[in-house]
Motif scaffolding. Structure first.
Motif, short mmCIF file in Angstrom:
data_model
loop_
_atom_site.label_atom_id
_atom_site.label_comp_id
_atom_site.label_asym_id
_atom_site.label_seq_id
_atom_site.Cartn_x
_atom_site.Cartn_y
_atom_site.Cartn_z
N VAL A 21 -18.59 2.98 17.81
CA VAL A 21 -18.53 3.66 19.11
C VAL A 21 -19.70 4.62 19.25
O VAL A 21 -20.36 4.68 20.28
CB VAL A 21 -17.18 4.38 19.30
CG1 VAL A 21 -17.23 5.35 20.48
CG2 VAL A 21 -16.06 3.38 19.48
N GLU A 22 -19.99 5.37 18.19
CA GLU A 22 -21.10 6.32 18.21
C GLU A 22 -22.43 5.59 18.43
O GLU A 22 -23.28 6.04 19.19
CB GLU A 22 -21.14 7.12 16.92
CG GLU A 22 -22.32 8.08 16.82
CD GLU A 22 -22.32 9.16 17.89
OE1 GLU A 22 -23.42 9.61 18.27
OE2 GLU A 22 -21.23 9.54 18.36
N ARG A 23 -22.61 4.46 17.76
CA ARG A 23 -23.85 3.69 17.93
C ARG A 23 -23.99 3.18 19.36
O ARG A 23 -25.08 3.25 19.94
CB ARG A 23 -23.87 2.50 16.97
CG ARG A 23 -24.09 2.89 15.54
CD ARG A 23 -23.97 1.68 14.64
NE ARG A 23 -23.96 2.08 13.25
CZ ARG A 23 -24.71 1.52 12.33
NH1 ARG A 23 -25.50 0.52 12.65
NH2 ARG A 23 -24.65 1.92 11.10
N VAL A 24 -22.91 2.66 19.91
CA VAL A 24 -22.96 2.14 21.29
C VAL A 24 -23.21 3.28 22.27
O VAL A 24 -24.04 3.17 23.17
CB VAL A 24 -21.65 1.38 21.63
CG1 VAL A 24 -21.57 1.08 23.12
CG2 VAL A 24 -21.55 0.11 20.81
N ASP A 25 -22.51 4.39 22.08
CA ASP A 25 -22.69 5.54 22.98
C ASP A 25 -24.13 6.05 22.91
O ASP A 25 -24.75 6.30 23.94
CB ASP A 25 -21.71 6.66 22.62
CG ASP A 25 -21.83 7.84 23.56
OD1 ASP A 25 -21.69 7.65 24.78
OD2 ASP A 25 -22.07 8.97 23.06
N ILE A 68 -26.91 -1.12 31.63
CA ILE A 68 -27.09 -0.27 30.45
C ILE A 68 -26.35 -0.89 29.27
O ILE A 68 -26.89 -0.97 28.16
CB ILE A 68 -26.60 1.16 30.73
CG1 ILE A 68 -27.52 1.85 31.74
CG2 ILE A 68 -26.51 1.96 29.44
CD1 ILE A 68 -27.00 3.19 32.25
N ALA A 69 -25.11 -1.36 29.51
CA ALA A 69 -24.32 -1.97 28.43
C ALA A 69 -24.99 -3.23 27.90
O ALA A 69 -25.06 -3.44 26.68
CB ALA A 69 -22.91 -2.27 28.92
N VAL A 70 -25.50 -4.07 28.79
CA VAL A 70 -26.15 -5.32 28.36
C VAL A 70 -27.42 -5.01 27.57
O VAL A 70 -27.65 -5.58 26.50
CB VAL A 70 -26.47 -6.23 29.57
CG1 VAL A 70 -27.41 -7.35 29.19
CG2 VAL A 70 -25.18 -6.78 30.16
N LEU A 71 -28.23 -4.08 28.05
CA LEU A 71 -29.45 -3.73 27.32
C LEU A 71 -29.13 -3.10 25.97
O LEU A 71 -29.80 -3.39 24.97
CB LEU A 71 -30.31 -2.79 28.17
CG LEU A 71 -30.94 -3.44 29.40
CD1 LEU A 71 -31.63 -2.38 30.27
CD2 LEU A 71 -31.92 -4.53 29.00
N ALA A 72 -28.12 -2.25 25.93
CA ALA A 72 -27.71 -1.65 24.64
C ALA A 72 -27.23 -2.74 23.69
O ALA A 72 -27.59 -2.73 22.50
CB ALA A 72 -26.62 -0.61 24.87
N ALA A 73 -26.44 -3.68 24.19
CA ALA A 73 -25.96 -4.78 23.35
C ALA A 73 -27.12 -5.61 22.82
O ALA A 73 -27.14 -5.98 21.64
CB ALA A 73 -24.98 -5.66 24.14
N LEU A 74 -28.10 -5.90 23.68
CA LEU A 74 -29.27 -6.66 23.23
C LEU A 74 -30.05 -5.90 22.17
O LEU A 74 -30.48 -6.48 21.17
CB LEU A 74 -30.18 -6.98 24.42
CG LEU A 74 -29.72 -8.10 25.33
CD1 LEU A 74 -30.58 -8.15 26.59
CD2 LEU A 74 -29.76 -9.43 24.60
#
Length: 121
Positions: free
Chosen positions: A29-33, A51-57
């Motif tokens: 969770v910390e890494r994703v946040d 933002i979520a898609v770019l973070a996931a990529l």
């Protein structure tokens, strides 16, 4: 299964978590946040789902680099060249422009699919 309430970009989520794995989930969770906040704070992207898609990529790309490094280490491949970008060997460096183009094309396709709909997340 235990449930944990977490915050990602100031939004609450209730997540299921196997007993004894809470620390690992909280680390994820910390890494994703952190990844999502960094993208948002850069100011170029505002829609949460983008933002979520770019973070996931970004996180998947980092994971792939780590896995490739571990495989190379397991195969006793010489260390990475200082001149090549992180995660590439001299042979891989020749493929870097093609990989970069493919990644840019993927991001463009994601942008095209998402369009202006910034209200999914």
């Amino acid at each position: 299964m235990k449930q944990l309430e977490v915050q990602i970009m100031q939004q609450s989520y209730l997540l299921g978590c196997p007993e004894g794995r809470e620390a690992r989930l909280l680390d994820a969770v910390e890494r994703v946040d952190t990844a999502m906040t960094r993208i948002r704070d850069a100011g170029k992207v505002r829609a949460r789902e983008r933002i979520a898609v770019l973070a996931a990529l970004n996180l998947a790309f980092e994971l792939a680099d780590r896995e490739a490094a571990e495989l190379a280490a397991a195969a006793h491949v010489p260390p990475l060249s200082a001149a090549a970008p992180m995660g590439t060997t001299g042979t891989d460096a020749a493929m870097l422009p093609q990989s970069t183009e493919r990644l840019q094309a993927l991001v463009q396709r994601i942008d095209d699919v998402l369009g202006s709909d910034g209200h999914l997340l």
